[in-house]
Write an enzyme that holds these catalytic residues in place. Structure first.
Site, PDB file in Angstrom:
ATOM      1  N   HIS A  43      -4.448   8.026  -1.633  1.00  0.00           N
ATOM      2  CA  HIS A  43      -4.436   8.664  -0.313  1.00  0.00           C
ATOM      3  C   HIS A  43      -4.538  10.178  -0.446  1.00  0.00           C
ATOM      4  O   HIS A  43      -4.077  10.769  -1.428  1.00  0.00           O
ATOM      5  CB  HIS A  43      -3.130   8.348   0.426  1.00  0.00           C
ATOM      6  CG  HIS A  43      -2.976   6.920   0.837  1.00  0.00           C
ATOM      7  ND1 HIS A  43      -3.984   5.979   0.768  1.00  0.00           N
ATOM      8  CD2 HIS A  43      -1.895   6.258   1.358  1.00  0.00           C
ATOM      9  CE1 HIS A  43      -3.537   4.819   1.216  1.00  0.00           C
ATOM     10  NE2 HIS A  43      -2.276   4.959   1.573  1.00  0.00           N
TER      11      HIS A  43
ATOM     12  N   CYS B 298       4.167   4.874   1.757  1.00  0.00           N
ATOM     13  CA  CYS B 298       3.401   5.556   0.706  1.00  0.00           C
ATOM     14  C   CYS B 298       2.944   6.954   1.133  1.00  0.00           C
ATOM     15  O   CYS B 298       3.022   7.909   0.349  1.00  0.00           O
ATOM     16  CB  CYS B 298       2.203   4.707   0.285  1.00  0.00           C
ATOM     17  SG  CYS B 298       1.144   4.172   1.648  1.00  0.00           S
TER      18      CYS B 298
ATOM     19  N   ARG C 119       2.343 -20.336  -2.484  1.00  0.00           N
ATOM     20  CA  ARG C 119       0.923 -20.471  -2.826  1.00  0.00           C
ATOM     21  C   ARG C 119       0.579 -19.827  -4.167  1.00  0.00           C
ATOM     22  O   ARG C 119      -0.453 -20.145  -4.757  1.00  0.00           O
ATOM     23  CB  ARG C 119       0.037 -19.895  -1.710  1.00  0.00           C
ATOM     24  CG  ARG C 119       0.129 -18.404  -1.508  1.00  0.00           C
ATOM     25  CD  ARG C 119      -0.845 -17.939  -0.416  1.00  0.00           C
ATOM     26  NE  ARG C 119      -0.745 -16.517  -0.196  1.00  0.00           N
ATOM     27  CZ  ARG C 119       0.095 -15.940   0.645  1.00  0.00           C
ATOM     28  NH1 ARG C 119       0.929 -16.694   1.352  1.00  0.00           N
ATOM     29  NH2 ARG C 119       0.122 -14.633   0.804  1.00  0.00           N
ATOM     30  N   SER C 120       1.424 -18.924  -4.652  1.00  0.00           N
ATOM     31  CA  SER C 120       1.185 -18.292  -5.950  1.00  0.00           C
ATOM     32  C   SER C 120       2.052 -18.873  -7.059  1.00  0.00           C
ATOM     33  O   SER C 120       1.856 -18.552  -8.229  1.00  0.00           O
ATOM     34  CB  SER C 120       1.448 -16.783  -5.857  1.00  0.00           C
ATOM     35  OG  SER C 120       0.536 -16.164  -4.981  1.00  0.00           O
TER      36      SER C 120
ATOM     37  N   GLY D 162      -4.493   0.441   0.761  1.00  0.00           N
ATOM     38  CA  GLY D 162      -3.272   0.444   1.551  1.00  0.00           C
ATOM     39  C   GLY D 162      -3.184  -0.776   2.458  1.00  0.00           C
ATOM     40  O   GLY D 162      -2.102  -1.135   2.924  1.00  0.00           O
TER      41      GLY D 162
ATOM     42  N   GLN E 205      -1.395   5.836  -4.016  1.00  0.00           N
ATOM     43  CA  GLN E 205      -0.366   5.233  -3.167  1.00  0.00           C
ATOM     44  C   GLN E 205       0.181   3.936  -3.741  1.00  0.00           C
ATOM     45  O   GLN E 205       1.250   3.478  -3.333  1.00  0.00           O
ATOM     46  CB  GLN E 205      -0.900   5.033  -1.742  1.00  0.00           C
ATOM     47  CG  GLN E 205      -1.617   3.737  -1.469  1.00  0.00           C
ATOM     48  CD  GLN E 205      -3.010   3.680  -2.074  1.00  0.00           C
ATOM     49  OE1 GLN E 205      -3.501   4.626  -2.686  1.00  0.00           O
ATOM     50  NE2 GLN E 205      -3.691   2.553  -1.875  1.00  0.00           N
TER      51      GLN E 205
END
Length: 343
Positions: free
Chosen positions: A248, A128, A40-41, A159, A321
């Protein structure tokens, strides 16, 4: 300087874009850059360092001639990592697919770089939150044996990907204009129930396990033991999603087998690479996502004795993160391999 042929799997996502930012920022020596993504990309155009790149659909043949494959994470890792290794590339993977595989090194370069040399084609990036925490634990572990760790995380919505960030933005806009907030993503997109994150906290990241911990919490526990090469560590974790876009934060309580003075802890932390000690209570100076978003280093503050028990300290740590918790850590692994002629 020798230059390397690099592929980025997941090039259009947040971590993939951060890979590109860091490759330019750190002057990573590449001769070829192959940008890969899902169907799709495919076909998207990305301008990078004065050149236009066309994103290619990832296939089993996408890694022919590649030296270093940076995987941004996701389900594609399990499928395509073996193909990349077979083609002769070293895979640095940001997904959870290989982290606990005993044949795959789990690496934070400031903490256990020697593990990189043991790779058999794949090197795993930790979770992370684990990366951020062990950046604070390692300088303390080096001056005294750690017995027990209690960690509570305050994890940004990024995240959960671009969708998590968009949902927070949409909910804030809706509530600010007197409308109801629509929740479709958090805590976990595939679960039947979702909660508003704007002006709220959600004490669930990933799915619940049989022991009533979430998968995210168990990742922190298991990965930390593997990275530190210490199965005797006793660790408990609570992970919480908070209405912050990026970076984070974690509250960490560390119990040692012997006494560690605050002065010794401060000196060890301040001297550790990749860590900034921001700890000046008299001036109300301490780490916050406001300061660490978009930054390379993690920051530690609120360092103090645990008054409830012997031989224990508390600290507060913040880190981006997407940078140190993902793309930067992976790129540092690649830089280590280049510096030590391992690729």
């Amino acid at each position: 300087m020798k230059k390397y042929r690099v592929a980025i799997l997941g090039a259009t996502g947040a971590v993939g874009q951060e890979f590109l930012n860091l490759i330019e920022e750190r002057k990573f020596p590449f001769s070829e850059l192959r940008l890969l993504a899902s169907s799709r990309s495919a076909g998207k155009k990305i301008a990078f360092m004065g050149k236009e790149y066309i994103v290619q659909e990832t296939t089993a043949d996408s890694f022919e001639g590649i030296d270093i494959a940076l995987f941004a994470g996701g389900a594609a890792s399990k499928e395509f990592a073996p193909h990349a290794v077979k083609a002769g590339a070293v895979v640095i993977d940001n997904s959870s697919a290989f982290r606990m595989d005993p044949e795959v090194p789990l690496v934070v370069p400031e903490v256990n770089p020697e593990a990189i040399k043991k790779h058999k084609g794949i090197i795993a990036n930790p979770n992370c939150s684990t990366i951020i925490m062990v950046m604070g634990l390692k300088p303390l572990y080096d001056i005294a044996k750690i017995r027990r760790i209690v960690v509570s995380t305050y994890q940004a919505v990024s995240g959960a990907g671009k969708e998590g960030m968009a949902e927070l933005e949409e909910q804030v806009a809706a509530l600010s204009s007197g409308k109801d907030a629509q929740a479709n993503i958090l805590p976990v997109g595939k679960l039947p129930k979702h909660y508003q994150i704007a002006f709220n906290l959600i004490p669930q990241i990933d799915v619940f396990m049989d022991n009533l911990y979430t998968k995210e919490e168990m990742k922190m526990i298991d990965e930390t033991k593997k990275i530190m090469e210490d199965d005797s560590l006793r660790i408990t974790a609570t992970t919480v999603r908070v209405p912050v876009y990026r970076s984070h934060a974690e509250s960490v309580n560390v119990e040692f087998e012997s006494e560690v003075s605050l002065d010794a802890a401060r000196k060890a932390i301040a001297a550790f690479p990749g860590v900034v000690l921001r700890d000046n209570p008299s001036e109300q100076e301490y780490p916050m996502p406001l300061f660490t978003s978009g930054k390379t280093d993690v920051e530690i503050g609120r360092l103090r004795r645990d008054e409830s028990t012997d031989n224990a300290l508390n600290f507060w740590i913040c880190g981006d993160q997407i940078r140190k918790g993902a793309a930067l850590n992976a790129l540092q692994i690649a830089e280590y391999m280049i510096a030590h002629e391992l690729v």
